[in-house]
Design a protein around this motif. Structure first.
Motif, PDB file in Angstrom:
ATOM      1  N   LEU A  64       0.835  -1.205   0.000  1.00 30.75           N
ATOM      2  CA  LEU A  64       0.000   0.000   0.000  1.00 30.75           C
ATOM      3  C   LEU A  64       0.866   1.249   0.000  1.00 30.75           C
ATOM      4  N   TRP A  65       1.877   1.259   0.845  1.00 33.34           N
ATOM      5  CA  TRP A  65       2.771   2.405   0.956  1.00 33.34           C
ATOM      6  C   TRP A  65       3.518   2.638  -0.360  1.00 33.34           C
ATOM      7  N   LEU A  66       4.004   1.574  -0.971  1.00 33.22           N
ATOM      8  CA  LEU A  66       4.693   1.716  -2.253  1.00 33.22           C
ATOM      9  C   LEU A  66       3.757   2.280  -3.317  1.00 33.22           C
ATOM     10  N   GLY A  67       2.571   1.707  -3.430  1.00 31.93           N
ATOM     11  CA  GLY A  67       1.620   2.190  -4.436  1.00 31.93           C
ATOM     12  C   GLY A  67       1.272   3.644  -4.241  1.00 31.93           C
ATOM     13  N   ARG A  68       0.999   4.028  -3.007  1.00 32.73           N
ATOM     14  CA  ARG A  68       0.636   5.416  -2.741  1.00 32.73           C
ATOM     15  C   ARG A  68       1.813   6.353  -3.009  1.00 32.73           C
ATOM     16  N   THR A  69       3.024   5.911  -2.687  1.00 38.17           N
ATOM     17  CA  THR A  69       4.207   6.736  -2.961  1.00 38.17           C
ATOM     18  C   THR A  69       4.394   6.919  -4.462  1.00 38.17           C
ATOM     19  N   LEU A  70       4.178   5.866  -5.230  1.00 41.65           N
ATOM     20  CA  LEU A  70       4.287   5.981  -6.695  1.00 41.65           C
ATOM     21  C   LEU A  70       3.215   6.904  -7.257  1.00 41.65           C
ATOM     22  N   VAL A  71       2.036   6.903  -6.677  1.00 41.33           N
ATOM     23  CA  VAL A  71       0.984   7.838  -7.102  1.00 41.33           C
ATOM     24  C   VAL A  71       1.421   9.274  -6.814  1.00 41.33           C
ATOM     25  N   GLN A  76       3.632  14.485  -9.400  1.00 45.18           N
ATOM     26  CA  GLN A  76       4.671  15.491  -9.625  1.00 45.18           C
ATOM     27  C   GLN A  76       4.990  15.642 -11.110  1.00 45.18           C
ATOM     28  N   LEU A  77       4.708  14.603 -11.894  1.00 44.82           N
ATOM     29  CA  LEU A  77       4.969  14.630 -13.334  1.00 44.82           C
ATOM     30  C   LEU A  77       3.813  15.216 -14.136  1.00 44.82           C
ATOM     31  N   LYS A  78       2.636  15.287 -13.537  1.00 40.93           N
ATOM     32  CA  LYS A  78       1.439  15.737 -14.264  1.00 40.93           C
ATOM     33  C   LYS A  78       1.669  17.138 -14.798  1.00 40.93           C
ATOM     34  N   PRO A  79       1.421  17.310 -16.078  1.00 40.00           N
ATOM     35  CA  PRO A  79       1.651  18.630 -16.669  1.00 40.00           C
ATOM     36  C   PRO A  79       0.584  19.629 -16.244  1.00 40.00           C
ATOM     37  N   ASP A  80       0.991  20.873 -16.222  1.00 38.60           N
ATOM     38  CA  ASP A  80       0.000  21.915 -16.029  1.00 38.60           C
ATOM     39  C   ASP A  80      -0.278  22.540 -17.395  1.00 38.60           C
ATOM     40  N   VAL A  81      -0.696  23.735 -17.458  1.00 34.85           N
ATOM     41  CA  VAL A  81      -1.095  24.315 -18.749  1.00 34.85           C
ATOM     42  C   VAL A  81       0.031  25.137 -19.377  1.00 34.85           C
ATOM     43  N   ARG A  82       1.236  24.597 -19.393  1.00 30.93           N
ATOM     44  CA  ARG A  82       2.358  25.295 -20.026  1.00 30.93           C
ATOM     45  C   ARG A  82       2.469  24.883 -21.485  1.00 30.93           C
ATOM     46  N   ALA A  83       3.652  24.994 -22.034  1.00 31.28           N
ATOM     47  CA  ALA A  83       3.902  24.715 -23.451  1.00 31.28           C
ATOM     48  C   ALA A  83       3.397  23.332 -23.848  1.00 31.28           C
ATOM     49  N   ARG A  84       2.751  23.246 -24.995  1.00 25.39           N
ATOM     50  CA  ARG A  84       2.138  21.991 -25.429  1.00 25.39           C
ATOM     51  C   ARG A  84       3.147  20.878 -25.666  1.00 25.39           C
ATOM     52  N   ALA A  85       4.311  21.182 -26.194  1.00 25.53           N
ATOM     53  CA  ALA A  85       5.310  20.138 -26.457  1.00 25.53           C
ATOM     54  C   ALA A  85       5.776  19.514 -25.142  1.00 25.53           C
ATOM     55  N   VAL A  86       6.019  20.336 -24.167  1.00 23.51           N
ATOM     56  CA  VAL A  86       6.433  19.843 -22.863  1.00 23.51           C
ATOM     57  C   VAL A  86       5.272  19.109 -22.213  1.00 23.51           C
ATOM     58  N   GLN A  87       4.078  19.642 -22.374  1.00 21.80           N
ATOM     59  CA  GLN A  87       2.890  19.061 -21.764  1.00 21.80           C
ATOM     60  C   GLN A  87       2.635  17.641 -22.274  1.00 21.80           C
ATOM     61  N   PHE A  94       3.480  10.970 -16.905  1.00 16.82           N
ATOM     62  CA  PHE A  94       2.498  10.861 -15.822  1.00 16.82           C
ATOM     63  C   PHE A  94       1.680   9.578 -15.962  1.00 16.82           C
ATOM     64  N   GLN A  95       1.199   9.297 -17.167  1.00 20.31           N
ATOM     65  CA  GLN A  95       0.385   8.105 -17.392  1.00 20.31           C
ATOM     66  C   GLN A  95       1.185   6.827 -17.133  1.00 20.31           C
ATOM     67  N   GLN A  96       2.441   6.801 -17.545  1.00 23.31           N
ATOM     68  CA  GLN A  96       3.282   5.634 -17.291  1.00 23.31           C
ATOM     69  C   GLN A  96       3.527   5.457 -15.790  1.00 23.31           C
ATOM     70  N   ALA A  97       3.753   6.564 -15.095  1.00 18.24           N
ATOM     71  CA  ALA A  97       3.992   6.488 -13.651  1.00 18.24           C
ATOM     72  C   ALA A  97       2.737   6.007 -12.917  1.00 18.24           C
ATOM     73  N   MET A  98       1.572   6.465 -13.331  1.00 17.84           N
ATOM     74  CA  MET A  98       0.326   6.011 -12.698  1.00 17.84           C
ATOM     75  C   MET A  98       0.095   4.522 -12.975  1.00 17.84           C
ATOM     76  N   ASP A  99       0.429   4.073 -14.176  1.00 14.87           N
ATOM     77  CA  ASP A  99       0.304   2.642 -14.481  1.00 14.87           C
ATOM     78  C   ASP A  99       1.204   1.814 -13.574  1.00 14.87           C
ATOM     79  N   SER A 100       2.418   2.293 -13.318  1.00 19.04           N
ATOM     80  CA  SER A 100       3.323   1.535 -12.455  1.00 19.04           C
ATOM     81  C   SER A 100       2.839   1.555 -11.002  1.00 19.04           C
ATOM     82  N   ALA A 101       2.125   2.582 -10.599  1.00 20.05           N
ATOM     83  CA  ALA A 101       1.594   2.652  -9.233  1.00 20.05           C
ATOM     84  C   ALA A 101       0.436   1.689  -9.036  1.00 20.05           C
ATOM     85  N   ARG A 102      -0.250   1.362 -10.089  1.00 22.15           N
ATOM     86  CA  ARG A 102      -1.417   0.479  -9.996  1.00 22.15           C
ATOM     87  C   ARG A 102      -1.034  -0.927  -9.541  1.00 22.15           C
ATOM     88  N   ARG A 103       0.095  -1.436 -10.008  1.00 20.09           N
ATOM     89  CA  ARG A 103       0.479  -2.826  -9.702  1.00 20.09           C
ATOM     90  C   ARG A 103       0.584  -3.099  -8.201  1.00 20.09           C
TER      91      ARG A 103
END
Length: 121
Positions: A64-71, A76-87, A94-103
């Motif tokens: 549980l602790w590992l999963g929550r830490t990965l979330v 921290q990786l989730k983009p905000d509304v800055r430049a589209r290329a960076v976003q 962000f999506q890859q990191a969330m997928d790894s937190a799911r396991r």
């Protein structure tokens, strides 16, 4: 108790958090609060939790602790509304990191019964 464990985790003593989480197994709300605080303290150091899991693969608190830490790390990786290329790149990260937190969050040691999630009846 929690404050001491958070401080210990921030100073690299991850084992101090294990009994703090174990004590919450019967109280889902307290468990959610403690795992949130400990996960934020462990951000960027999830490999230390993975090392604890290598010593005790059947401990649901560690998973549980590992999963929550990965979330937390993923947010921290989730983009905000800055430049589209960076976003676009950050959104993919962000999506890859969330997928790894799911396991770890979906894993349950075979010998343990399912635990109730806060808010579920």
């Amino acid at each position: 108790m929690l404050d001491d464990a958070v401080t210990a985790v921030r100073h690299g003593s991850f084992a101090a958090a294990v009994p703090v989480l174990a004590a919450t197994r019967g109280d889902p709300e307290l468990r959610a609060l403690r795992v949130e605080a400990l996960s934020r303290a462990a951000m960027g150091a999830s490999t230390a939790i993975e090392r604890l899991i290598q010593q005790d693969r059947s401990n649901p608190d560690l998973w549980l602790w590992l999963g929550r830490t990965l979330v937390e790390q993923a947010w921290q990786l989730k983009p905000d509304v800055r430049a589209r290329a960076v976003q676009a790149h950050r959104l993919q990260s962000f999506q890859q990191a969330m997928d790894s937190a799911r396991r770890p969050l979906l894993r349950r040691p075979p010998s343990s019964p399912p635990t109730r999630c806060p808010g579920r009846r």
